[in-house]
Scaffold this motif. Sequence first.
Motif, short mmCIF file in Angstrom:
data_model
loop_
_atom_site.label_atom_id
_atom_site.label_comp_id
_atom_site.label_asym_id
_atom_site.label_seq_id
_atom_site.Cartn_x
_atom_site.Cartn_y
_atom_site.Cartn_z
N GLU A 502 -0.62 -5.37 -1.66
CA GLU A 502 -1.63 -5.90 -0.75
C GLU A 502 -2.78 -6.55 -1.50
OE1 GLU A 502 -4.78 -3.50 1.79
OE2 GLU A 502 -2.80 -3.44 2.77
N CYS A 506 -4.31 -10.37 -1.14
CA CYS A 506 -5.71 -10.56 -0.75
C CYS A 506 -6.47 -11.40 -1.78
CB CYS A 506 -6.40 -9.21 -0.56
SG CYS A 506 -5.86 -8.30 0.91
N LYS A 541 -9.80 -12.14 5.39
CA LYS A 541 -9.09 -10.95 4.91
C LYS A 541 -8.57 -10.12 6.07
CE LYS A 541 -9.58 -6.93 1.88
NZ LYS A 541 -10.46 -6.19 0.96
#
Length: 691
Positions: A502, A506, A541
Amino acid sequence: SPASVCIVGASRKENSLGKAMLNIMQQMDYRGKIYPVNPNADVINDLQVYPSINALPEIPDLAIVLLPFQMVADALEQLGKFGIKNVVIISAGFREIGGEGIEREKELIKIKEKYHLNLLGPNCMGFFNTAPGTSFNGTFSPTVPNPGNIAFISQSGALGVGIMELAVDTDLGFSLFVSTGNKSDINDNDILEYLYTDPNTHVIAMYLESIDQPEIFRNICRKITAVKPILAVKAGRTESGLRAASSHTGALANPEYIVDGFLKQCGIIRKNNMKELFDSARVLTYQDLPKSSHIAVVTNAGGPSTIASDAIEKAGLELARLSKRTSRKLKKILPVEASVENPVDMIASADHNTYHDALEIIIEDDAVDAVLLIIVRPPVNTTPRKIAQTIEALIYNCAKPIIAIVMSRNDNESGLKDFKRLNIPVFKYPDDAVRAMATLWEYQKIQQRFRRSETIVSTRKMGQTLISGRGAENNQVPLKNLIELLESYDIKCAPNIISAAEENICRFQKSAHDSIVLKIANEQIIHKTETGLLKLNINTKDELLSAMDELKTKANPFLPADVKPLFLAQQQVKGGVELVLGGKRDSQFGPVIMVGIGGIFVEVLKDVSFKIAPVNAYEAKEMLSELRSQALLNGFRGQPPVDRDAFGYTIQQFSLLLAEHPEIVEIDLNPLIWAESQNKAIAVDIRAKVK
């Protein structure tokens, strides 16, 4: 041409093939020696008959076999032992019937190889050659062919018989006819090599049911079409038999699309039917090639000229824009009711002198490179025959192609014999004439293309072989490996990151200057859009984390239990036309590439072009010109136009990639989005399948 021939199976029986073969050979005034072979006859057609092959007084140049299939192998063995090297087997009952016939043909091939024979057939009609001093007819056609300059190669013998019959009452003349039959030895490639240097052949026409040794066929044809046109009808244009395929390319790669692209690369002009084939063949035989596609229409009736004008536009030709000087000259000789623009309608009062004067003015116009001469039988004191006779001197001094359309019954005044003497092809209807004229221009473009084309050499990349990932059931290549391969061929992919973490995804989103796209990258899942595993327009985000959670949930049912979802994040490429590049490895033709209008509707629109890889720069751009959606490529409603040179380079590189990586079975880049700012097509969705 053989100096002597033996006919194994010659017969006294009327209506038998053995008798028909002998009759037609003698009718053609063949000057060589004929040796009939039949154990049950002494004389046939005033010729001495020999009871066996071993009884022949010399070794003939050629043997023709017309025996029941059960006797053919023994006869071939005897011919080989006797020293005869060239054999035509007319007999049927071999590979074409399957089963035992396949085994019988294998036996013939063994005998052929044992004695180093040249074998035509089996299951063929034979061949004839009308060259001056030759006049050999080794067929069983009941019709004596008209001599001429068209060579006809046909895989179907019966079709050849029919064409010969229909051609008798036309201006079609043949230099050579060969029925290839089962092509157990001599095939199209061998015959084409002969025709390349045959001075009596000016045009080659072919009826094909299969294409053997495609690479050899392609090389021979490209050599020939630089000096002689080749026309072909290839049987089988339906979509039956397509297999289910995982890629868009596989789904769209109808064998006929591939054949169409292949024939274009060979320089062969493909025709829809036999009428179009021979209409075009006779025009190519008699007429010079036009310098451009600019056509003038000269007529005495408005309706046929309107039909011709529509046909001209449909065929990709253009009505020439006549000069002001030409229009002024026409005004001086034509009635005020006449049209002095193109089409030039002289109205029904035009006689043979009017035709002469108007044609003389028009062929002097530099804007005109070809002429359609339409004659509806005039009500005034003239006839098509008088018109042909009056324009004779003009025709002999004109290097521009002229085709006549004579809408009249066939009688002594129709002028057909006069036009034939002037080497002007005559048609009854404008549409047929325009299609034939378009073939002249198409062949002119083929010659120009081959003068500009370069040969592309591909070399197998041994150290860069792609392998499949964990999706062993579909042999898909991991995206990371595929992206690296594409970029090594200068094929640009959208900026991206592939990761299951992740934080990595991001970080990529934070560094992006615009929206990003998120997809599942596991090779086990092929089509992302159909399974909902694609998210567009991610700008924050929070949007990214939400999209990742959603895609994880949707992806898990499609993945093995021990495999985690892998993400592909890309910078979103906006605007520009969506294109597709695809490739597959065809069992007959090898590496095949596809170019078209891409996106989710690629299989619906089917606006694609196929060619055999690798392609050169000219062929790459030609693929773009073959697409129907030219308005999209040229820039539509504010979309940037596609730079054809730049995208042509990408097509060429893609074709090299496929040719140099034989492990690739199928590959799709769909879509590529044209990015005007970079002057490149950017691949945003890619997949490849390997062996």
